[in-house]
Enzyme design. Structure first.
Site, short mmCIF file in Angstrom:
data_model
loop_
_atom_site.label_atom_id
_atom_site.label_comp_id
_atom_site.label_asym_id
_atom_site.label_seq_id
_atom_site.Cartn_x
_atom_site.Cartn_y
_atom_site.Cartn_z
N ARG A 42 -5.13 -6.93 -2.91
CA ARG A 42 -4.19 -6.45 -3.94
C ARG A 42 -2.78 -7.03 -3.76
O ARG A 42 -2.07 -7.26 -4.73
CB ARG A 42 -4.16 -4.90 -3.88
CG ARG A 42 -3.24 -4.23 -4.89
CD ARG A 42 -3.44 -2.72 -4.84
NE ARG A 42 -2.36 -1.99 -5.49
CZ ARG A 42 -2.38 -1.58 -6.76
NH1 ARG A 42 -3.41 -1.84 -7.53
NH2 ARG A 42 -1.36 -0.91 -7.27
N ILE A 68 1.19 -3.22 -12.43
CA ILE A 68 -0.18 -3.18 -11.91
C ILE A 68 -0.45 -1.69 -11.71
O ILE A 68 0.38 -0.97 -11.14
CB ILE A 68 -0.31 -3.99 -10.61
CG1 ILE A 68 -1.72 -3.91 -10.02
CG2 ILE A 68 0.69 -3.61 -9.56
CD1 ILE A 68 -1.92 -4.85 -8.79
N SER A 69 -1.59 -1.21 -12.18
CA SER A 69 -1.86 0.23 -12.17
C SER A 69 -2.00 0.78 -10.75
O SER A 69 -2.36 0.05 -9.82
CB SER A 69 -3.14 0.54 -12.96
OG SER A 69 -3.04 0.00 -14.25
N GLN A 70 -1.77 2.08 -10.62
CA GLN A 70 -1.98 2.79 -9.35
C GLN A 70 -3.44 2.57 -8.91
O GLN A 70 -4.35 2.64 -9.74
CB GLN A 70 -1.72 4.27 -9.63
CG GLN A 70 -1.85 5.19 -8.45
CD GLN A 70 -1.81 6.66 -8.89
OE1 GLN A 70 -1.78 6.98 -10.08
NE2 GLN A 70 -1.80 7.54 -7.93
N PRO A 71 -3.68 2.32 -7.61
CA PRO A 71 -5.05 2.02 -7.17
C PRO A 71 -6.07 3.09 -7.58
O PRO A 71 -7.16 2.75 -8.06
CB PRO A 71 -4.91 1.97 -5.64
CG PRO A 71 -3.48 1.60 -5.40
CD PRO A 71 -2.70 2.22 -6.52
#
Ligand code: SAM
Length: 229
Positions: A42, A68-71
């Protein structure tokens, strides 16, 4: 000074911890999904100056006002898509390319559409360098889907929409799953739509906060719909 090996080892450790605490402990238990999140680096999908935060529990800016979205949210969307190895998948909102890289490890082919050319190009470059060669990045308004490769087994929309864009429903196979944040321009509910023989079943998942889906069938749709196709 920290050596390259020590730096890489720290990223691996942070990544495994992210999977354990943010994803597994919150209820995403599919081994193949957990493995994908354990393998995809990531930190290479965020700006260099933010790499130390890449495995933290929040979205990170990637430029052009995007994130980038939260995992955990990426993992939850992946789980709700009920993917199989033979599936072909459409992602709307390539952003950094990270979600597409995760999908690449789980499915046969991924088409991903991004409206901001610089982001799409950068994502394609990183995905190619890392060998995710079943991912195809397209620069377009993804509210219209990607009809050239439709129908899809699953469609993931990673930006918030005022309503479900009709072309995305049309581009699903029977039994296909559409995951999409629907609601206001900054707060939405994550919805799962499953296409049945004659209709759709819909389930709401959780409240989410995505950047807006801009385009003909998203926000500012009136403006885009008035343009000639
Ligand atoms: N999936 C991405 C990732 O893994 O980094 C995160 C996506 S970010 C939350 C949302 C993305 O959707 C942004 O890159 C934005 O430019 C894009 N987007 C917004 N409207 C779009 C549209 N109509 N078509 C394609 N992409 C769009």
């Amino acid at each position: 000074m920290e050596t390259q090996d020590a730096r890489e080892a720290a990223f691996v450790k942070a990544r495994l911890r992210m999977v354990e605490i943010q994803i597994l402990q919150r209820g995403v238990t599919s081994q193949s999904i957990l493995d994908a999140f354990r393998k995809v680096p990531r930190h290479l999908f965020v700006p260099q100056e933010d790499q130390a935060e890449a495995y933290d529990d929040y979205p990170i800016p990637i430029g052009f006002g995007q994130t980038i979205s939260q995992p955990y949210i990426a993992a939850l969307m992946t789980e709700k898509a009920q993917l199989k190895t033979e599936d072909s998948v459409l992602e709307v909102g390539t952003g950094s390319g990270y979600q597409a890289a995760i999908l690449s490890r789980l499915c046969k082919k991924i088409d991903t559409v991004e409206r901001i050319p610089a982001l799409g190009k950068q994502a394609q470059k990183m995905l190619s360098e890392l060998g995710f060669d079943n991912v195809f990045v397209h620069i377009a308004d993804g509210t219209g889907g990607w009809p050239d490769a439709a129908p899809y087994d699953a469609i993931l929309v990673t930006a918030g929409s005022p309503s479900v864009p009709p072309p995305l429903q049309l581009q699903l196979k029977n039994g296909g799953r559409l995951i999409i944040p629907v609601g206001g321009s900054w707060h939405q509910e994550l919805q799962l739509w499953i296409k049945t023989e004659n209709d759709f079943e819909m389930e709401t998942i959780i409240p989410v906060a995505f950047v807006p889906l801009l385009g003909k069938w998203g926000w500012a749709g009136e403006r885009y719909r008035n343009e000639k196709d």
